[in-house]
Motif scaffolding. Structure first.
Motif, PDB file in Angstrom:
ATOM      1  N   TRP A 123       1.118  -2.525   4.794  1.00 50.81           N
ATOM      2  CA  TRP A 123       0.750  -1.379   5.154  1.00 50.81           C
ATOM      3  C   TRP A 123       1.989  -0.672   5.993  1.00 50.81           C
ATOM      4  O   TRP A 123       2.223  -1.099   6.904  1.00 50.81           O
ATOM      5  N   ARG A 124       2.813   0.346   5.304  1.00 50.60           N
ATOM      6  CA  ARG A 124       2.900   0.774   3.900  1.00 50.60           C
ATOM      7  C   ARG A 124       4.165   0.973   3.537  1.00 50.60           C
ATOM      8  O   ARG A 124       5.112   1.069   4.427  1.00 50.60           O
ATOM      9  N   LEU A 125       4.135   1.238   2.175  1.00 53.00           N
ATOM     10  CA  LEU A 125       5.576   1.302   1.695  1.00 53.00           C
ATOM     11  C   LEU A 125       5.886   2.976   2.151  1.00 53.00           C
ATOM     12  O   LEU A 125       4.991   3.813   2.170  1.00 53.00           O
ATOM     13  N   GLY A 126       7.217   3.226   2.487  1.00 61.51           N
ATOM     14  CA  GLY A 126       7.666   4.234   2.908  1.00 61.51           C
ATOM     15  C   GLY A 126       7.605   4.427   4.348  1.00 61.51           C
ATOM     16  O   GLY A 126       8.590   5.284   5.165  1.00 61.51           O
ATOM     17  N   SER A 127       6.906   3.524   5.163  1.00 62.42           N
ATOM     18  CA  SER A 127       6.838   3.534   6.629  1.00 62.42           C
ATOM     19  C   SER A 127       7.692   2.222   6.913  1.00 62.42           C
ATOM     20  O   SER A 127       8.566   2.400   7.868  1.00 62.42           O
ATOM     21  N   TYR A 166       0.954  -1.174  -0.097  1.00 61.31           N
ATOM     22  CA  TYR A 166       0.164   0.006   0.115  1.00 61.31           C
ATOM     23  C   TYR A 166       0.959   1.125   0.081  1.00 61.31           C
ATOM     24  O   TYR A 166       1.939   1.320   0.604  1.00 61.31           O
ATOM     25  N   ALA A 167       0.428   2.318  -0.605  1.00 56.32           N
ATOM     26  CA  ALA A 167       1.266   3.485  -0.705  1.00 56.32           C
ATOM     27  C   ALA A 167       0.289   4.825  -0.696  1.00 56.32           C
ATOM     28  O   ALA A 167      -0.967   4.667  -1.079  1.00 56.32           O
ATOM     29  N   LEU A 168       0.915   5.824  -0.198  1.00 60.91           N
ATOM     30  CA  LEU A 168       0.132   6.983  -0.118  1.00 60.91           C
ATOM     31  C   LEU A 168       0.555   7.918  -1.545  1.00 60.91           C
ATOM     32  O   LEU A 168       1.778   7.423  -1.823  1.00 60.91           O
ATOM     33  N   GLY A 169       0.065   8.910  -1.735  1.00 62.82           N
ATOM     34  CA  GLY A 169       0.564   9.809  -2.916  1.00 62.82           C
ATOM     35  C   GLY A 169       1.670  10.572  -2.533  1.00 62.82           C
ATOM     36  O   GLY A 169       2.346  10.878  -3.594  1.00 62.82           O
ATOM     37  N   SER A 170       2.199  10.825  -1.385  1.00 60.18           N
ATOM     38  CA  SER A 170       3.461  11.186  -1.034  1.00 60.18           C
ATOM     39  C   SER A 170       4.748  10.239  -0.984  1.00 60.18           C
ATOM     40  O   SER A 170       6.045  10.592  -0.659  1.00 60.18           O
ATOM     41  N   ARG A 176       1.420   7.609  19.626  1.00 58.30           N
ATOM     42  CA  ARG A 176       1.393   7.861  18.002  1.00 58.30           C
ATOM     43  C   ARG A 176       1.906   6.487  17.469  1.00 58.30           C
ATOM     44  O   ARG A 176       2.510   5.950  18.119  1.00 58.30           O
ATOM     45  N   THR A 177       1.722   6.950  16.072  1.00 61.60           N
ATOM     46  CA  THR A 177       2.418   5.793  15.159  1.00 61.60           C
ATOM     47  C   THR A 177       3.860   6.134  14.847  1.00 61.60           C
ATOM     48  O   THR A 177       4.358   7.380  14.858  1.00 61.60           O
ATOM     49  N   VAL A 178       4.601   5.135  14.943  1.00 62.71           N
ATOM     50  CA  VAL A 178       6.203   5.309  14.704  1.00 62.71           C
ATOM     51  C   VAL A 178       6.555   4.226  13.499  1.00 62.71           C
ATOM     52  O   VAL A 178       6.021   3.360  13.407  1.00 62.71           O
ATOM     53  N   THR A 179       7.480   4.619  12.688  1.00 63.87           N
ATOM     54  CA  THR A 179       8.098   3.991  11.580  1.00 63.87           C
ATOM     55  C   THR A 179       8.983   2.938  12.639  1.00 63.87           C
ATOM     56  O   THR A 179       9.553   3.356  13.752  1.00 63.87           O
ATOM     57  N   PRO A 180       9.324   1.702  12.014  1.00 68.07           N
ATOM     58  CA  PRO A 180      10.453   0.769  12.704  1.00 68.07           C
ATOM     59  C   PRO A 180      11.642   1.661  12.775  1.00 68.07           C
ATOM     60  O   PRO A 180      12.434   1.651  13.920  1.00 68.07           O
ATOM     61  N   ALA A 222       7.828   8.543  -1.954  1.00 64.37           N
ATOM     62  CA  ALA A 222       9.097   8.939  -2.793  1.00 64.37           C
ATOM     63  C   ALA A 222       9.370   7.715  -3.873  1.00 64.37           C
ATOM     64  O   ALA A 222       9.197   6.624  -3.633  1.00 64.37           O
ATOM     65  N   ALA A 223       9.646   8.237  -5.113  1.00 61.12           N
ATOM     66  CA  ALA A 223       9.914   7.447  -6.144  1.00 61.12           C
ATOM     67  C   ALA A 223      11.142   6.677  -5.894  1.00 61.12           C
ATOM     68  O   ALA A 223      11.227   5.382  -6.164  1.00 61.12           O
ATOM     69  N   ARG A 224      12.145   7.080  -5.149  1.00 59.71           N
ATOM     70  CA  ARG A 224      13.238   6.171  -4.801  1.00 59.71           C
ATOM     71  C   ARG A 224      12.910   5.145  -3.858  1.00 59.71           C
ATOM     72  O   ARG A 224      13.501   3.955  -3.933  1.00 59.71           O
ATOM     73  N   VAL A 225      12.023   5.093  -2.981  1.00 56.82           N
ATOM     74  CA  VAL A 225      11.502   4.140  -2.115  1.00 56.82           C
ATOM     75  C   VAL A 225      10.695   3.075  -2.789  1.00 56.82           C
ATOM     76  O   VAL A 225      10.967   2.112  -2.495  1.00 56.82           O
ATOM     77  N   LEU A 226      10.014   3.611  -3.602  1.00 54.90           N
ATOM     78  CA  LEU A 226       9.235   2.765  -4.601  1.00 54.90           C
ATOM     79  C   LEU A 226      10.156   1.771  -5.492  1.00 54.90           C
ATOM     80  O   LEU A 226      10.156   0.500  -5.434  1.00 54.90           O
ATOM     81  N   ALA A 227      11.244   2.515  -6.091  1.00 57.13           N
ATOM     82  CA  ALA A 227      12.265   1.664  -6.887  1.00 57.13           C
ATOM     83  C   ALA A 227      12.864   0.842  -5.983  1.00 57.13           C
ATOM     84  O   ALA A 227      13.478  -0.375  -6.389  1.00 57.13           O
ATOM     85  N   ARG A 228      13.396   1.150  -4.547  1.00 61.85           N
ATOM     86  CA  ARG A 228      14.081   0.376  -3.823  1.00 61.85           C
ATOM     87  C   ARG A 228      13.085  -1.116  -3.487  1.00 61.85           C
ATOM     88  O   ARG A 228      13.943  -2.160  -3.597  1.00 61.85           O
ATOM     89  N   ASP A 229      11.757  -0.954  -3.334  1.00 64.29           N
ATOM     90  CA  ASP A 229      11.172  -2.240  -3.025  1.00 64.29           C
ATOM     91  C   ASP A 229      10.508  -2.798  -4.199  1.00 64.29           C
ATOM     92  O   ASP A 229      10.003  -3.824  -3.667  1.00 64.29           O
ATOM     93  N   ALA A 230      10.683  -2.184  -5.276  1.00 64.95           N
ATOM     94  CA  ALA A 230       9.852  -2.893  -6.386  1.00 64.95           C
ATOM     95  C   ALA A 230      10.160  -4.241  -6.738  1.00 64.95           C
ATOM     96  O   ALA A 230       9.458  -5.266  -6.933  1.00 64.95           O
TER      97      ALA A 230
END
Length: 341
Positions: free
Chosen positions: A331-335, A42-46, A268-272, A48-56
């Protein structure tokens, strides 16, 4: 009649040859053998292209939020420019893309149960929203729709099924319809949450079980985001109504904080990555809970943390493969931590 007497070598070879023949005959066809699980991010509109490329390399599909549902339940609003951008980036990476329909309200800062009810209780709105989504999918070159309507009333279960059926009818056969459902460990609880599991399982291409938020700072005390044992029970309950070939295990890529009550602060929510940084700065030790498949820590100020990271993800991959599920949904890419390739 005379013949040659078998040599000792020949006699020793016969059982081996027989075993080889039986293995070839009994082996399942290639199509029936285990395949790599499907992985949805899952992804939000925010994002980053580099994160998507990393996980693709670890992904099959990217599901982007969102085509928001209007407050009156009559419209699936056109996705914003940043949502369309993430879809384009994902397709350039060779990934499938789905557009997520959501009743999350930015005004409320929460999911809007009234919007979902207004949609699902009105057959005309169901058909209208399905047609609108089909147009959004065609215009944006998406590969399908993901339905993420939360806080659905029990009485609207039929409307939810009607919506996914209408989406299937409104789109070409190659377009997919998936649905997100909140995890529980009893069939009664799924019914109470508006999920007619058997009918949903027949109508969609995949059910994505949101097996997280078992604990959270505004609804429970500290605990795992999604304990492995709780996840197993939730999956096994769904499997009583939905085939494993249509079920994805939802995986958390985040954690929560629980400040002490005396602080007056809300968790609150935190990333790993953020959780690890908080632990490192505080000079405390994080604890891995093998049975839960998550980490926890307690900071000197009394704040408790639980989080799910890359190691947690690996344990969920094992669980999905053990149960023969279609795949996983993160849930979710970037986090989340970087996904293993």
């Amino acid at each position: 009649m005379t013949g040659r007497r078998p040599t000792a070598l020949a006699l020793g070879t016969l059982p081996l040859l027989l075993a080889l023949v039986l293995a070839l005959v009994l082996a399942p066809p290639a199509s029936a053998r285990a395949e790599e699980p499907e992985v949805t991010g899952y992804a939000l509109g925010s994002l980053a292209a580099r994160v998507l490329a990393r996980d693709a390399g670890a992904l099959t599909t990217v599901t982007v939020a969102a085509a928001p549902l209007s407050a009156d339940g009559r419209r699936a609003l056109r996705p914003a420019a940043d949502v369309l951008r993430v879809g384009r980036v994902a397709r350039r990476q060779g990934l499938r893309t789905e557009l997520l329909l959501s009743n999350y309200s930015n005004r409320l800062g929460a999911f809007d149960p009234r919007a979902a009810h207004r949609l699902l209780s009105d057959p005309r709105s169901v058909r209208r929203v399905a047609r609108q989504l089909a147009r959004h999918v065609a215009d944006g070159r998406w590969d399908g729709v993901n339905v993420d309507l939360e806080l659905v009333r029990r009485g609207d279960a039929g409307g939810l099924v009607a919506l996914v059926e209408a989406l299937q009818d409104a789109m070409p056969a190659e377009r997919t319809v998936t649905i997100d459902i909140s995890a529980s460990t009893s069939l009664r609880s799924y019914r109470d949450r508006g999920y007619a599991l058997a009918r949903i399982g027949r109508a969609v291409d995949a059910v994505q079980l949101m097996a997280y938020d078992q604990h959270g700072p505004t609804w429970s005390g500290p605990g795992p985001v999604g304990d492995l044992r709780w996840q197993r029970a939730a999956v096994e309950t769904v499997l009583r109504r939905v085939p494993a070939s249509r079920l994805d295990l939802g995986v958390a890529g985040y954690g929560y904080t629980w400040p002490p009550a005396s602080s007056g602060r809300t968790g609150r929510t935190v990333t790993p990555a953020r959780a690890r940084l908080l632990v490192e700065r505080a000079g405390v030790r994080a604890v891995w809970h093998a049975r839960s498949g998550e980490w926890s820590a307690r900071l000197p100020n009394g704040t408790a943390l639980w989080w799910s990271d890359a190691r947690s993800y690996d344990r969920r991959v094992d669980l999905a493969e053990e149960l023969g599920l279609r795949g996983l949904a993160v849930w979710r890419l970037g986090s989340a931590d970087p996904l293993p390739r």
